[in-house]
Design a protein around this motif. Structure first.
Motif, short mmCIF file in Angstrom:
data_model
loop_
_atom_site.label_atom_id
_atom_site.label_comp_id
_atom_site.label_asym_id
_atom_site.label_seq_id
_atom_site.Cartn_x
_atom_site.Cartn_y
_atom_site.Cartn_z
N GLU A 22 0.80 -1.21 0.00
CA GLU A 22 0.00 0.00 0.00
C GLU A 22 0.84 1.27 0.00
N THR A 23 2.13 1.15 0.29
CA THR A 23 3.01 2.32 0.28
C THR A 23 4.00 2.18 -0.86
N ALA A 24 4.12 3.23 -1.65
CA ALA A 24 5.08 3.28 -2.75
C ALA A 24 5.99 4.47 -2.50
N VAL A 25 7.09 4.57 -3.23
CA VAL A 25 7.95 5.73 -3.12
C VAL A 25 8.12 6.35 -4.50
N VAL A 26 8.25 7.68 -4.52
CA VAL A 26 8.45 8.41 -5.76
C VAL A 26 9.67 9.31 -5.62
N VAL A 27 10.32 9.59 -6.73
CA VAL A 27 11.48 10.49 -6.73
C VAL A 27 10.98 11.93 -6.72
N VAL A 28 11.47 12.71 -5.77
CA VAL A 28 11.14 14.12 -5.67
C VAL A 28 12.22 14.96 -6.35
N ARG A 29 13.47 14.52 -6.22
CA ARG A 29 14.59 15.25 -6.81
C ARG A 29 15.70 14.26 -7.12
N HIS A 30 16.39 14.48 -8.24
CA HIS A 30 17.50 13.61 -8.63
C HIS A 30 18.61 14.47 -9.18
N GLU A 31 19.79 14.37 -8.59
CA GLU A 31 20.95 15.17 -9.02
C GLU A 31 22.07 14.21 -9.42
N ILE A 32 22.68 14.44 -10.58
CA ILE A 32 23.80 13.62 -11.03
C ILE A 32 24.96 14.55 -11.39
N ASP A 33 26.14 14.24 -10.87
CA ASP A 33 27.36 14.93 -11.25
C ASP A 33 28.23 13.95 -12.03
N TYR A 34 28.43 14.23 -13.31
CA TYR A 34 29.28 13.38 -14.14
C TYR A 34 30.71 13.88 -14.01
N LYS A 35 31.62 12.99 -13.63
CA LYS A 35 33.01 13.37 -13.37
C LYS A 35 33.96 12.94 -14.48
N GLN A 36 33.80 11.69 -14.96
CA GLN A 36 34.66 11.14 -16.00
C GLN A 36 33.83 10.23 -16.89
#
Length: 85
Positions: A12-26
């Motif tokens: 009955e409980t699900a999770v959703v993404v509120v914010r997603h940050e990606i730092d590409y380094k190489q």
């Protein structure tokens, strides 16, 4: 939910993404071995963060880092719900 126990019944409980940050380094290249690490950061009753890091296996160089903020919802209503950390 990684140490969080839902107050409601199973499914009955699900999770959703509120914010997603990606730092590409190489850049990664074909044939590179990749190691993925992930861990939970701060958690509260209404949101928690998860960190992810991608490493080149040969050198342990960081390829990318990510931070994702998740929020639990009631899967029947789609509304915010809380969980016990």
């Amino acid at each position: 939910m990684d140490g969080c126990r839902a107050r409601r019944g199973p499914g009955e409980t699900a999770v959703v993404v509120v914010r997603h940050e990606i730092d590409y380094k190489q850049a990664a290249f074909l044939g590179d071995g990749i190691i993925a690490r992930t861990w939970v950061g701060n958690a509260s009753r209404i949101r928690f963060e998860r960190f992810t890091e991608l490493l080149r296996a040969r050198t342990a160089g960081v390829l990318a880092k990510a931070r994702t903020l998740w929020c639990p919802i009631d899967s029947r209503t789609g509304r915010l719900t809380s969980v016990s950390p």
